[in-house]
Design an enzyme around this catalytic site. Structure first.
Site: not given
Length: 296
Positions: A215-218, A133, A58
């Site tokens: 990315s639990p919200l998209g 990863h 990152y």
């Protein structure tokens, strides 16, 4: 465990963590300043978040690997409250080189060097949680897990995790490490992306492994902002509770099992404060079923 806290290996953490990746890379054109990123970490801690997810890759560019870990470390050092219960998870196994060439490397020497670099950057003697990863298809998965077991046996990492893994790979990890030794699986999972991860989520439930949707919200490229538009049931239930569709989404994922820990990415204090509210939001069984019926 409770709605607000969940087990992660030997640790107890908040059921909503902070995904730190947007501090360093995002699909959005604007990038947060270091000051904003640190303020976001502090807001998360103030809201009761005790899990921060980072990784060496990152970073804004190939030659700034570790950028995200450095920001997280700086934010924790500058926080005036107690951070003794904060768990920091990082990862290894993906490479970036000149010209933004991406690859995989699960060689024992490389993974050891990755652990040593993270220990230095984070300023700790032992990593709380170290993920593989992504699978390195040039290596036997079981042998990579043996490397992780050795790193843990040496006291360099407290807990082992794997990411972007299928059921077969999770089973291999369990076989090599032993039942109870794989702390976490982190896979992409959200209302818009679940077709390859629901079986992994269920497998983890049966084996007492924490499952962490990334990315639990998209996603940060607009998926998170539009989740209530794409799935009207989320907006409808959000209106009923007087909260955001994003908060409902996270609460739904938490309701899928007490082994689920969500790690929404955030680059603004207000975003992580809203996400943290999901720890206090209880959906009815009918609401959970309605969401599941619409998205799964």
């Amino acid at each position: 465990m409770t709605t607000t806290h969940r087990r992660l290996g030997q640790f107890t953490v908040s059921s909503v963590g902070l995904g730190a990746m947007p501090f360093s890379m995002s699909d959005k054109p604007e990038k947060p300043s270091e000051e904003q990123a640190i303020a976001t970490v502090h807001a998360a801690l103030d809201a009761g978040v005790t899990l921060i997810d980072t990784a060496d890759i990152y970073a804004p560019s190939w030659d700034s690997m570790g950028h995200n870990e450095r920001i997280v470390a700086k934010a924790l050092r500058s926080y005036t409250g107690d951070t003794s219960n904060v768990v920091v998870a990082t990862k290894g196994g993906i490479t970036r080189s000149e010209g933004e060439r991406w690859g995989r490397n699960s060689d024992p020497a490389y993974l050891r060097s990755r652990v040593e670099a993270a220990l230095d950057v984070l300023g700790v003697d032992k990593l709380d949680l170290f993920y593989l990863h992504r699978p390195d298809r040039s290596r036997v998965y079981a042998e990579v897990m043996e490397t992780y077991a050795a790193l843990k046996a040496e006291g360099l990492i407290a807990e082992i995790g794997i990411s972007n893994a299928n059921v077969e790979e999770i089973q291999i990890a369990v076989d090599v490490l032993g039942e109870g030794e794989l702390a976490a699986v982190q896979n992409e999972f959200s209302p818009k992306f679940n077709h390859t991860s629901k079986s992994e989520l269920d497998f983890c439930a049966r084996h007492g492994i924490a499952f962490l949707p990334w990315s639990p919200l998209g996603g940060t490229g607009g998926g998170a902002a539009a989740v209530g538009t794409r799935f009207p049931v989320l907006a409808e239930i959000a209106g009923r509770h007087g909260v955001s569709p994003q908060q409902v989404t996270l609460a739904w994922e938490l309701a899928l099992g007490d082994h689920v820990i969500v790690i929404p990415g955030a680059s603004r204090p207000e975003s992580i404060r809203d996400s943290a509210g999901a720890m206090q939001l209880t959906l009815t069984a009918d609401e959970v079923d309605a969401i599941s019926g619409a998205v799964l």
